[in-house]
Design a protein around this motif. Structure first.
Motif, PDB file in Angstrom:
ATOM      1  N   ASN A 623       0.743  -1.462   0.201  1.00  0.00           N
ATOM      2  CA  ASN A 623       0.127   0.276   0.151  1.00  0.00           C
ATOM      3  C   ASN A 623       0.758   1.201   0.128  1.00  0.00           C
ATOM      4  O   ASN A 623       0.792   1.909   0.781  1.00  0.00           O
ATOM      5  CB  ASN A 623      -0.868  -0.249   1.499  1.00  0.00           C
ATOM      6  CG  ASN A 623      -2.065   1.035   1.171  1.00  0.00           C
ATOM      7  OD1 ASN A 623      -1.802   2.466   0.709  1.00  0.00           O
ATOM      8  ND2 ASN A 623      -3.316   0.671   1.182  1.00  0.00           N
ATOM      9  N   TYR A 624       1.116   1.639  -1.127  1.00  0.00           N
ATOM     10  CA  TYR A 624       2.529   2.909  -1.802  1.00  0.00           C
ATOM     11  C   TYR A 624       1.770   3.644  -0.841  1.00  0.00           C
ATOM     12  O   TYR A 624       2.590   4.915  -0.255  1.00  0.00           O
ATOM     13  CB  TYR A 624       2.231   3.330  -3.180  1.00  0.00           C
ATOM     14  CG  TYR A 624       2.973   1.937  -3.455  1.00  0.00           C
ATOM     15  CD1 TYR A 624       4.260   1.861  -4.088  1.00  0.00           C
ATOM     16  CD2 TYR A 624       2.603   1.102  -4.121  1.00  0.00           C
ATOM     17  CE1 TYR A 624       5.013   0.678  -4.080  1.00  0.00           C
ATOM     18  CE2 TYR A 624       2.749   0.046  -4.794  1.00  0.00           C
ATOM     19  CZ  TYR A 624       4.002  -0.503  -5.003  1.00  0.00           C
ATOM     20  OH  TYR A 624       4.851  -1.526  -5.411  1.00  0.00           O
ATOM     21  N   GLU A 625       0.107   4.283  -0.342  1.00  0.00           N
ATOM     22  CA  GLU A 625      -0.182   5.179  -0.196  1.00  0.00           C
ATOM     23  C   GLU A 625      -0.241   5.633   1.480  1.00  0.00           C
ATOM     24  O   GLU A 625       0.461   6.456   2.306  1.00  0.00           O
ATOM     25  CB  GLU A 625      -2.022   6.274  -0.970  1.00  0.00           C
ATOM     26  CG  GLU A 625      -2.419   7.258   0.247  1.00  0.00           C
ATOM     27  CD  GLU A 625      -3.738   7.304  -0.323  1.00  0.00           C
ATOM     28  OE1 GLU A 625      -4.557   7.912   0.029  1.00  0.00           O
ATOM     29  OE2 GLU A 625      -4.738   6.350  -1.602  1.00  0.00           O
ATOM     30  N   LYS A 626      -0.582   4.826   2.118  1.00  0.00           N
ATOM     31  CA  LYS A 626      -0.171   4.337   2.881  1.00  0.00           C
ATOM     32  C   LYS A 626       1.379   3.865   3.654  1.00  0.00           C
ATOM     33  O   LYS A 626       1.725   4.331   5.408  1.00  0.00           O
ATOM     34  CB  LYS A 626      -0.766   3.441   4.240  1.00  0.00           C
ATOM     35  CG  LYS A 626      -2.571   3.410   4.505  1.00  0.00           C
ATOM     36  CD  LYS A 626      -3.430   2.462   4.603  1.00  0.00           C
ATOM     37  CE  LYS A 626      -4.437   2.287   4.686  1.00  0.00           C
ATOM     38  NZ  LYS A 626      -5.148   4.041   4.860  1.00  0.00           N
ATOM     39  N   GLU A 627       2.466   3.945   2.559  1.00  0.00           N
ATOM     40  CA  GLU A 627       4.090   3.254   3.034  1.00  0.00           C
ATOM     41  C   GLU A 627       3.765   1.981   3.948  1.00  0.00           C
ATOM     42  O   GLU A 627       4.864   1.432   5.166  1.00  0.00           O
ATOM     43  CB  GLU A 627       4.519   4.690   4.020  1.00  0.00           C
ATOM     44  CG  GLU A 627       4.468   5.731   3.301  1.00  0.00           C
ATOM     45  CD  GLU A 627       5.303   6.657   4.090  1.00  0.00           C
ATOM     46  OE1 GLU A 627       5.961   6.687   4.941  1.00  0.00           O
ATOM     47  OE2 GLU A 627       4.841   8.509   3.238  1.00  0.00           O
ATOM     48  N   VAL A 628       3.065   1.320   3.424  1.00  0.00           N
ATOM     49  CA  VAL A 628       2.709   0.006   4.216  1.00  0.00           C
ATOM     50  C   VAL A 628       3.597  -1.180   3.208  1.00  0.00           C
ATOM     51  O   VAL A 628       2.036  -1.234   2.367  1.00  0.00           O
ATOM     52  CB  VAL A 628       1.328  -0.115   5.021  1.00  0.00           C
ATOM     53  CG1 VAL A 628       2.085  -2.265   6.073  1.00  0.00           C
ATOM     54  CG2 VAL A 628       1.770   0.489   6.573  1.00  0.00           C
ATOM     55  N   PHE A 629       3.759  -2.209   3.347  1.00  0.00           N
ATOM     56  CA  PHE A 629       4.081  -3.111   2.454  1.00  0.00           C
ATOM     57  C   PHE A 629       3.706  -4.808   2.902  1.00  0.00           C
ATOM     58  O   PHE A 629       3.836  -4.886   3.732  1.00  0.00           O
ATOM     59  CB  PHE A 629       5.251  -2.820   1.759  1.00  0.00           C
ATOM     60  CG  PHE A 629       6.310  -1.950   1.526  1.00  0.00           C
ATOM     61  CD1 PHE A 629       5.421  -1.274   0.105  1.00  0.00           C
ATOM     62  CD2 PHE A 629       6.233  -0.827   2.247  1.00  0.00           C
ATOM     63  CE1 PHE A 629       5.211   0.627  -0.144  1.00  0.00           C
ATOM     64  CE2 PHE A 629       6.419   0.827   1.888  1.00  0.00           C
ATOM     65  CZ  PHE A 629       6.460   1.219   0.236  1.00  0.00           C
ATOM     66  N   ASN A 630       3.947  -5.371   1.828  1.00  0.00           N
ATOM     67  CA  ASN A 630       3.703  -6.572   1.475  1.00  0.00           C
ATOM     68  C   ASN A 630       4.864  -7.319   2.973  1.00  0.00           C
ATOM     69  O   ASN A 630       6.391  -7.926   2.834  1.00  0.00           O
ATOM     70  CB  ASN A 630       3.622  -7.198   0.721  1.00  0.00           C
ATOM     71  CG  ASN A 630       3.322  -8.590   0.543  1.00  0.00           C
ATOM     72  OD1 ASN A 630       2.853  -9.475   1.101  1.00  0.00           O
ATOM     73  ND2 ASN A 630       3.395  -9.381  -0.661  1.00  0.00           N
ATOM     74  N   GLY A 631       3.789  -8.028   3.891  1.00  0.00           N
ATOM     75  CA  GLY A 631       5.226  -8.732   5.080  1.00  0.00           C
ATOM     76  C   GLY A 631       5.866  -7.734   6.512  1.00  0.00           C
ATOM     77  O   GLY A 631       6.043  -8.313   7.056  1.00  0.00           O
TER      78      GLY A 631
END
Length: 748
Positions: A623-631
């Motif tokens: 989720n690029y908008e939230k700056e959170v990524f897979n894992g």
């Protein structure tokens, strides 16, 4: 006696009820099946209604179409064929509806104030004269805009639900479709429902195909054939492949199409392979796919989604340009700096280590690989310190936040995730690229086994040709979750300067985690530790019964490890398992561990899943908008049903999720080994059973074990462990990067 035709009989039995939802007994978010208790005029007491609906809440009004049925166990029920959302009527119904949190920004307190002021005109005012709401205490202009936006969305979703229900499509899909396409949703579905298959998360080809067939799209129409091919190529990429052999793709597409068409229609259909070949050529002409003859692997013609083809070629070209760009470094100065660092850090590098450091500093691209205990961390620190002392600006990064944190701790220098370093944007692109480049003389990337082709290309685009690139990783770990096999291909091409560290140093030899990781990598059974808890760092407990293993996991995580090692089971102990289903799969273990480790957290429902404040959670996709990524691992720290939001903490940073976005998260008391890549945990508990045989691979066992820092517990019988140790033929990924690198380097 004349018989009544079946359709007429069904029509005669059809009943329409106007119902107010009182309670939701059961709801399955995957298919929309629900059991609800409703209040119906002229029906005494409460009525049980069963069938498919969009997730509903108490206080909502529904127009139900269906039939009365007599259930052998539960008695009289109303079987819903259609459930049309209605606005509630009457003060009490409106109060329950508003208090339910259905409209963002309104909770029980605000609902009561609105009802006191506007009574049964409340919803009419929201719809036609919303500015009047500003008279209500607690509603300002920002709150009003949120309420209006939520109200408008619900109107669109209701219309979409009715449209989908006309074609026997589960209403639970409406919210997902609307979230992606917004007000254009209905037109999008009408024009080409097949786009849903690869644009809307959670909707596969079969669901989109069912919508299309009910909308009247022909079974052999071009849109359907092309959609099946594109969908399968995306599916292949989710398994790590960059392309698919043409014949394999066509056969799978034929199976997909035939499975989706009712048996009665299949008989009239001819073999779809010729039409699929034509559809593939059409996609090629329109530049959506690329067909290429590539002989080294003996696969014949292969099919790429166009962007994957371009990525692979560009990666090879950029590595060639980087390697061929001149660079000089004073070797005498480098050796003097290394000697000074050895004296300062009181470490004497071995000849193998010193050569690796020198080559990493001198070459434009260098790959450093090795297992645990072989000195990768020491060498990386020396590379960073040496180049810094020589006046070179060094940047450090890793694919995940946890890996970046470990890299920073190991080197004493700042490190970030690659996404943050390259300044990702909400559209999935990066601010740093070929036009605005990274300002660094050297970039060190750790955990490169996790690097997929998309992220690798982003790094190469942002890296100036004057820079150096050092890639650090362990080639024996599982490959990246995303498409490609970057580290394996770079090494396999033989075109990159590299060093593989094999010597285990004395201090590391005292760790049975390290010793057994190398034994597993060699296909050998692990050794039992000569020590006992709490000094021992490795245990192998032999057990084959799944239920018994489940009980042992719960006991280990919740009682034995905390008591013996003083670790917090919620913070420090991670269960890693190969599977999602079964007694020791992530689903059951997460439910059981949640109940044991977080029984009193404030609970809220996301479809069929129940989450609680205090739960450990895992992000499932970027989720690029939230700056959170897979894992990424986080913690639910708060939930506000009134605002429709949850607050989740990731490594000290708070991220706000709308409750409708919480399907991006899953409980993380137990996670798959694949999702653990790039992370390290104080303690790991890993079950391996024969029921996992499809997934038992040596690199999976190795990856799971090397995630443990202080303690690893392996629960497995010899048969299951033996199956995994023998399986070194992990499923081959379809990539051509190694061959492209060999080809382009041979030409230069």
């Amino acid at each position: 006696m004349n018989q009544i035709p079946l359709e007429k009989a069904r029509f005669q039995l059809e009943v329409v009820l106007q119902a107010e939802v009182q309670t939701v007994t059961f709801f399955n978010a995957q298919n929309g099946y629900a059991v609800i208790r409703v209040k119906v005029r002229d029906e005494p007491g409460m009525v049980t209604a069963v069938g498919h609906v969009l997730q509903v809440r108490p206080g909502e009004m529904l127009r139900l179409t269906g039939q009365w049925k007599e259930h052998p166990k539960y008695g009289r029920q109303f079987q819903m064929d259609k459930a049309e959302p209605l606005l509630p009527a009457g003060v009490n119904a409106i109060r329950r509806y508003l208090a339910s949190g259905q409209l963002k920004g309104i909770g029980p307190v605000l609902a009561e104030r609105m009802i006191e002021m506007f009574q049964d005109k409340t919803l009419d005012i929201i719809d036609n004269d919303p500015d009047q709401l500003l008279q209500v205490e607690g509603i300002g202009r920002a709150k009003l805009e949120k309420i209006q936006k939520s109200w408008e969305e619900q109107h669109h979703v209701r219309a979409l639900i009715l449209f989908l229900q006309e074609h026997d499509v589960s209403p639970t899909l409406a919210a997902r479709i609307y979230r992606h396409f917004g007000p254009r949703s209905m037109q999008k579905v009408r024009d080409n429902p097949f786009e849903l298959a690869y644009e809307v998360h959670g909707i596969g080809f079969k669901t989109a195909d069912a919508i299309a067939l009910k909308l009247g799209f022909a079974a052999d129409c071009r849109e359907r054939l092309e959609a099946a091919l594109i969908y399968l190529l995306f599916q292949f990429s989710e398994s790590g492949h960059v392309f698919c052999p043409e014949e394999e793709l066509l056969v799978k597409a034929r199976g997909l199409l035939e499975d989706a068409v009712p048996a009665g229609r299949q008989a009239a259909e001819m073999d779809p392979l010729p039409a699929l070949r034509e559809a593939l050529r059409s996609l090629q002409e329109r530049k959506r796919v690329v067909l290429e003859e590539f002989s080294p692997q003996g696969l014949g013609t292969v099919v790429y989604l166009r962007h994957f083809y371009q990525w692979e070629k560009e990666i090879a070209a950029r590595f060639q340009a980087l390697l061929n760009h001149p660079a000089t470094l004073d070797k005498a100065k480098l050796r003097a700096v290394l000697s000074a660092l050895e004296a300062r850090q009181r470490i004497k590098l071995s000849p193998e280590q010193r050569q690796a450091v020198e080559r990493a500093c001198q070459n434009k691209v260098f790959i450093l690989t090795g297992g645990p205990g072989t000195g990768k961390t020491t060498i990386t620190r020396f590379i960073v310190d040496a180049m810094t002392m020589l006046g070179v600006k060094v940047k450090l990064a890793a694919p995940t936040g946890r890996a970046a944190k470990r890299l920073s701790e190991a080197t004493g220098a700042a490190a970030s995730t690659l996404h943050r370093l390259l300044q990702y944007a909400p559209d999935g692109g990066f601010a740093l690229n070929e036009t605005k480049m990274l300002k660094a003389g050297m970039l060190v990337v750790d955990e490169v086994s996790m690097l997929d082709c998309h992220l690798c290309l982003a790094v190469l685009r942002a890296l100036p040709l004057t820079s150096r690139l050092v890639l650090v990783g362990d080639v024996n770990q599982l490959p990246s979750v995303g498409p490609g096999n970057v580290l394996g291909d770079l090494l396999g091409s033989g075109t990159m300067p590299s060093a593989e560290l094999t010597h285990i140093y004395r201090q590391a030899q005292e760790s049975m985690i390290v010793v057994n990781a190398h034994r597993i990598n060699q296909g050998l059974f692990p050794c039992h530790s000569p020590k006992t808890a709490p000094e021992a760092d490795f245990f192998w407990l032999e057990e084959e019964d799944p239920q018994q293993v489940q009980n042992m996991i719960l006991h280990m995580v919740c009682e034995r490890i905390p008591a013996s090692y003083g670790l917090d089971p919620r913070l420090d102990v991670q269960v890693l398992t190969p599977m999602h289903k079964g007694e020791v799969g992530t689903q059951q273990l997460n439910a059981l561990l949640q109940e044991r480790l977080n029984p009193t957290g404030r609970e809220f429902s996301i479809g069929p899943r129940r989450m609680r404040v205090g739960d450990r959670v895992l992000q499932l996709r970027n989720n690029y908008e939230k700056e959170v990524f897979n894992g990424d691992l986080g913690w639910i720290v708060n939930v506000d049903v009134e605002e429709g939001e949850a607050l989740v903490e990731f490594d000290g940073r708070d991220v706000v999720y709308e409750l409708t976005e919480m399907d991006e998260l899953t409980l993380a008391y137990a996670v798959s080994v694949h999702k653990s890549q790039g992370s390290e945990y104080p303690a790991v508990v890993m079950p391996l059973l024969t029921q996992h045989f499809m997934l038992l691979q040596r690199n999976l066992i190795y990856t799971g074990l090397t995630r443990a820092r202080r303690l690893a517990v392996l629960l497995s019988d010899k048969k299951a462990l033996g199956l995994g140790l023998k399986n070194v033929q992990a499923k081959t990924r379809y990539t051509n990067l190694a061959y492209r690198l060999m080809e382009i380097m041979n030409r230069s």
